[in-house]
Design a protein around this motif. Structure first.
Motif: not given
Length: 195
Positions: A122-128, A132-143
């Protein structure tokens, strides 16, 4: 308990562990400045205990002294580089200091040491998301949600990333799920983005 700690410190003022434990008790009692003074004393008596620096960093973070917390996390990691919690918390301090790339590096290290840590994803997603790396954020939240599907903040934050990346339908679905899991902020997001 504090009185017992006071007695231990009075009986042996050169016992770093006694000062450390009194600092822990003061932290629990929300006497943060007192806790820092006791951790300072413990560290002055024993500069090689990683836990002393780590716990002082946690208190500094609570006091919003993020730069001070970062220094103590660095020292703790130097002394004991195998503690995933220290890397995670250092990442939180870096995030507060707007060093999002550095925060991601620490969260990644946390995940390497503890692959089941949903909060680190979740924290990785927040930082991404801040980068403005929304794709990377979504991938982190998915995990994170694979590991724990009942994290309301992960659903909410993924919803924000989805909306910001142009996928309003998925974002609104995540806001709904977040609300169902008890996040009242989700309903404000639904009003703003989904109606």
């Amino acid at each position: 308990v504090l009185k017992e700690c006071d007695k231990a410190v009075d009986a042996n003022p050169n016992d770093a562990v006694a000062w450390f434990y009194r600092g822990l008790v003061k932290d629990i009692l929300e006497d943060y400045f007192g806790a820092i003074r006791d951790y300072d004393k413990a560290i002055s008596l024993n500069t090689t205990d990683a836990d002393f620096y780590y716990n002082r960093a946690l208190v500094k973070y609570k006091l919003e002294d993020f730069a001070g917390a970062l220094k103590d996390y660095n020292q703790s990691i130097e002394l004991k580089p195998s503690d995933a919690d220290v890397f995670y918390n250092r990442g939180l301090a870096k995030f507060k200091l707007e060093d999002y790339t550095g925060a991601i590096a620490d969260y990644t290290k946390t995940i390497e040491m503890n692959p089941g840590d949903a909060e680190a994803y979740v924290s990785t997603g927040n930082a991404k998301q801040r980068l403005e790396d929304y794709k990377g954020a979504i991938e982190a939240y998915n995990k994170a949600l694979e590991l724990n599907p009942n994290l309301p903040q992960a659903h909410y934050n993924r919803g924000v990333a989805e909306v910001l990346s142009g996928n309003k339908t998925s974002g609104c679905s995540d806001f709904n799920k977040s609300g169902e899991l008890g996040n009242a902020m989700a309903y404000d997001a639904i009003k703003k983005f989904c109606n």
